[in-house]
Design a protein around this motif. Structure first.
Motif, PDB file in Angstrom:
ATOM      1  N   PHE A  80       0.820  -1.203   0.000  1.00 48.70           N
ATOM      2  CA  PHE A  80       0.000   0.000   0.000  1.00 48.70           C
ATOM      3  C   PHE A  80       0.859   1.261   0.000  1.00 48.70           C
ATOM      4  CE2 PHE A  80      -3.068  -3.029   1.933  1.00 48.70           C
ATOM      5  CZ  PHE A  80      -4.047  -2.930   0.967  1.00 48.70           C
ATOM      6  N   ASN A  81       2.160   1.094   0.166  1.00 43.64           N
ATOM      7  CA  ASN A  81       3.079   2.222   0.197  1.00 43.64           C
ATOM      8  C   ASN A  81       3.561   2.500  -1.223  1.00 43.64           C
ATOM      9  OD1 ASN A  81       5.941   3.379   0.339  1.00 43.64           O
ATOM     10  ND2 ASN A  81       5.242   3.641   2.446  1.00 43.64           N
ATOM     11  N   GLN A  82       3.300   3.723  -1.729  1.00 48.73           N
ATOM     12  CA  GLN A  82       3.626   4.048  -3.116  1.00 48.73           C
ATOM     13  C   GLN A  82       5.122   3.935  -3.405  1.00 48.73           C
ATOM     14  OE1 GLN A  82       1.930   4.869  -5.988  1.00 48.73           O
ATOM     15  NE2 GLN A  82       0.084   4.182  -4.935  1.00 48.73           N
ATOM     16  N   PHE A  83       5.953   4.355  -2.460  1.00 47.30           N
ATOM     17  CA  PHE A  83       7.398   4.288  -2.670  1.00 47.30           C
ATOM     18  C   PHE A  83       7.837   2.831  -2.841  1.00 47.30           C
ATOM     19  CE2 PHE A  83      11.667   3.652  -1.007  1.00 47.30           C
ATOM     20  CZ  PHE A  83      12.393   4.564  -1.757  1.00 47.30           C
ATOM     21  N   ILE A  84       7.371   1.957  -1.954  1.00 43.37           N
ATOM     22  CA  ILE A  84       7.734   0.545  -2.026  1.00 43.37           C
ATOM     23  C   ILE A  84       7.182  -0.093  -3.292  1.00 43.37           C
ATOM     24  CG2 ILE A  84       7.650  -1.682  -0.854  1.00 43.37           C
ATOM     25  CD1 ILE A  84       9.248   0.517   0.608  1.00 43.37           C
ATOM     26  N   ALA A  85       5.929   0.207  -3.625  1.00 46.40           N
ATOM     27  CA  ALA A  85       5.302  -0.390  -4.799  1.00 46.40           C
ATOM     28  C   ALA A  85       6.046  -0.011  -6.077  1.00 46.40           C
ATOM     29  CB  ALA A  85       3.840   0.043  -4.887  1.00 46.40           C
ATOM     30  N   LEU A  88       9.478  -1.729  -6.096  1.00 44.91           N
ATOM     31  CA  LEU A  88       9.291  -3.156  -6.366  1.00 44.91           C
ATOM     32  C   LEU A  88       9.012  -3.408  -7.846  1.00 44.91           C
ATOM     33  CD1 LEU A  88       9.070  -6.032  -5.301  1.00 44.91           C
ATOM     34  CD2 LEU A  88       6.683  -5.572  -4.719  1.00 44.91           C
ATOM     35  N   SER A  89       8.262  -2.516  -8.481  1.00 47.98           N
ATOM     36  CA  SER A  89       8.008  -2.646  -9.915  1.00 47.98           C
ATOM     37  C   SER A  89       9.310  -2.554 -10.700  1.00 47.98           C
ATOM     38  CB  SER A  89       7.033  -1.563 -10.384  1.00 47.98           C
ATOM     39  OG  SER A  89       5.765  -1.730  -9.790  1.00 47.98           O
ATOM     40  N   PHE A 308      10.916   4.037  -9.505  1.00 52.76           N
ATOM     41  CA  PHE A 308      10.968   2.838 -10.342  1.00 52.76           C
ATOM     42  C   PHE A 308      12.411   2.568 -10.773  1.00 52.76           C
ATOM     43  CE2 PHE A 308      11.090   0.698 -14.415  1.00 52.76           C
ATOM     44  CZ  PHE A 308      10.131  -0.292 -14.322  1.00 52.76           C
ATOM     45  N   ARG A 309      13.083   3.605 -11.227  1.00 53.35           N
ATOM     46  CA  ARG A 309      14.467   3.452 -11.685  1.00 53.35           C
ATOM     47  C   ARG A 309      15.391   3.072 -10.536  1.00 53.35           C
ATOM     48  NH1 ARG A 309      17.934   1.353 -14.798  1.00 53.35           N
ATOM     49  NH2 ARG A 309      19.824   2.561 -15.172  1.00 53.35           N
ATOM     50  N   MET A 310      15.108   3.549  -9.329  1.00 56.52           N
ATOM     51  CA  MET A 310      15.909   3.172  -8.167  1.00 56.52           C
ATOM     52  C   MET A 310      15.866   1.658  -7.962  1.00 56.52           C
ATOM     53  SD  MET A 310      14.818   6.317  -5.620  1.00 56.52           S
ATOM     54  CE  MET A 310      15.580   5.678  -4.147  1.00 56.52           C
ATOM     55  N   GLY A 311      14.659   1.084  -8.018  1.00 56.71           N
ATOM     56  CA  GLY A 311      14.530  -0.357  -7.842  1.00 56.71           C
ATOM     57  C   GLY A 311      15.188  -1.135  -8.957  1.00 56.71           C
ATOM     58  N   GLU A 312      14.978  -0.686 -10.190  1.00 58.24           N
ATOM     59  CA  GLU A 312      15.553  -1.373 -11.343  1.00 58.24           C
ATOM     60  C   GLU A 312      17.074  -1.376 -11.293  1.00 58.24           C
ATOM     61  OE1 GLU A 312      14.590  -1.339 -16.084  1.00 58.24           O
ATOM     62  OE2 GLU A 312      14.960   0.605 -15.131  1.00 58.24           O
ATOM     63  N   LEU A 313      17.663  -0.227 -11.008  1.00 60.33           N
ATOM     64  CA  LEU A 313      19.118  -0.123 -10.992  1.00 60.33           C
ATOM     65  C   LEU A 313      19.726  -0.894  -9.819  1.00 60.33           C
ATOM     66  CD1 LEU A 313      21.669   1.005 -12.223  1.00 60.33           C
ATOM     67  CD2 LEU A 313      21.272   3.153 -11.002  1.00 60.33           C
ATOM     68  N   ALA A 314      19.063  -0.855  -8.652  1.00 64.75           N
ATOM     69  CA  ALA A 314      19.569  -1.607  -7.500  1.00 64.75           C
ATOM     70  C   ALA A 314      19.633  -3.100  -7.808  1.00 64.75           C
ATOM     71  CB  ALA A 314      18.686  -1.352  -6.280  1.00 64.75           C
ATOM     72  N   ALA A 315      18.619  -3.618  -8.496  1.00 64.38           N
ATOM     73  CA  ALA A 315      18.616  -5.040  -8.873  1.00 64.38           C
ATOM     74  C   ALA A 315      19.730  -5.329  -9.871  1.00 64.38           C
ATOM     75  CB  ALA A 315      17.261  -5.427  -9.451  1.00 64.38           C
TER      76      ALA A 315
END
Length: 344
Positions: A80-85, A88-89, A308-315
């Motif tokens: 439900f948290n926009q930052f996490i969602a 995660l995407s 979104f880019r933060m999650g993608e780049l971290a992975a």
């Protein structure tokens, strides 16, 4: 039409090579035992035949599980948290592209920290992605990094780390955002600026305050402690702080900078409850996630974070270090963007 999925023997027959050569070409991409030209031909034949590798066999061959863990130390429901969602995407996008799967660890201990059980469970993965949340103090973040490094667990971290440890990290420069916010408001004539935040113990909060004060100082202005309000993400405390600020016209701020989208929503609710006009009575400037406040009216003026880019780049950074022992950790600060609205 083929009645069953193609096997290595089928590919070997079509390519005119041994089964061993096919196995090396598909599972050991760095091996010199198969030439680059032959490898490409085998891969192309496998693709045309619709071959899909057995993930267990592939993991055994590579000595990897192709499974990454995600740790989000927050007691609230994370989806439900926009930052996490959004993060995660981005993670999911990278994992799908690179052939990995994700295991999510639910917090069971003190919020803000990885638990010992999670440390042990993460050994079944190739590495973990750790997202710092509003539960993570500076001490929590440093302790997590120390424990992961001592356990020799490969990891990448997202958000709110400003130390100097050589780790894979993706975030934004909150001090720069705070300074830019202060300069924007000062240039628009505001002399009484307030900061509506979550917790004074959060690394992001501390950096934002430092940036705000630096930016205001350039215009001969300040940010006194009484105009810094930390709600602890409790609605009642937020109302109390805002009532204090708006109790008299003489002391009330002319502009408020909100630290995230949840606090922006809280302020919109307060303004409606108290009959305060935005931006007629108060200007509002927000630090938020891309697109998450587009539905609000009036549309907020926002410094957006590319979550979104933060999650993608971290992975991607984590997978790079898993797949190549020679790759050094990288710390990346992504650019923010000012999205004009009608509130400031």
């Amino acid at each position: 039409m083929r009645s069953s999925a193609p096997k290595l023997a089928d590919i070997a027959k079509a390519a005119g090579v041994s089964i061993a050569a096919v196995s090396i070409a598909l599972n050991k991409t760095g091996s010199p035992r198969v030439s680059a030209q032959l490898r490409e031909r085998i891969i192309q034949i496998a693709r045309e035949m619709g071959y899909k590798p057995n993930e267990l066999a592939r993991a055994l061959a590579e000595k990897r599980t192709r499974l990454l863990g995600l740790v989000v130390p927050m007691r609230d429901p994370i989806f439900f948290n926009q930052f996490i969602a959004q993060a995660l995407s981005g993670i999911q996008s990278a994992l799908m592209r690179r052939g990995y799967n994700l295991l999510i660890f639910s917090p069971t201990g003190k919020p803000g920290r990885e638990t010992r059980d999670q440390m042990l469970e993460s050994r079944f993965t190739d590495g973990i992605i750790f997202i710092n949340t509003r539960s993570c103090t500076s001490q929590d973040v440093n302790k997590t990094i120390d424990e992961l490094q001592r356990a020799q667990i490969k990891f990448s971290m997202i958000n709110s780390y400003y130390g100097k440890a050589p780790i894979n990290y993706v975030g934004v420069d909150d001090a720069a955002i705070g300074q830019a916010a202060a300069e924007y408001l000062a240039e628009h004539g505001h002399r009484q600026v307030a900061f509506f935040s979550g917790s004074a113990t959060l690394p992001g909060h501390q950096r934002l305050v430092a940036g705000l004060r630096k930016g205001l100082a350039g215009y001969g202005l300040d940010l006194p402690q009484e105009r810094i309000g930390c709600t602890g993400y409790e609605r009642a405390e937020g109302i109390r702080i805002l009532d204090t600020w708006f109790s008299t016209k003489r002391k009330r701020p002319t502009a408020i900078f909100t630290a995230d989208d949840q606090l922006l929503l809280d302020f919109y609710d307060y303004a409606e409850m108290r009959g305060i006009s935005i931006p007629g009575d108060i200007a509002v400037l927000n630090r938020g996630n891309t697109g998450s406040s587009d539905h609000l009216r009036p549309r907020p003026t926002t410094f957006t974070i590319p979550t979104f880019r933060m999650g993608e780049l971290a992975a991607d950074l984590l997978i790079d270090t898993i797949e190549n022992a020679g790759v050094l950790p990288q710390r990346v600060f992504l650019p923010y963007e000012l999205i004009p609205g009608s509130t400031a």
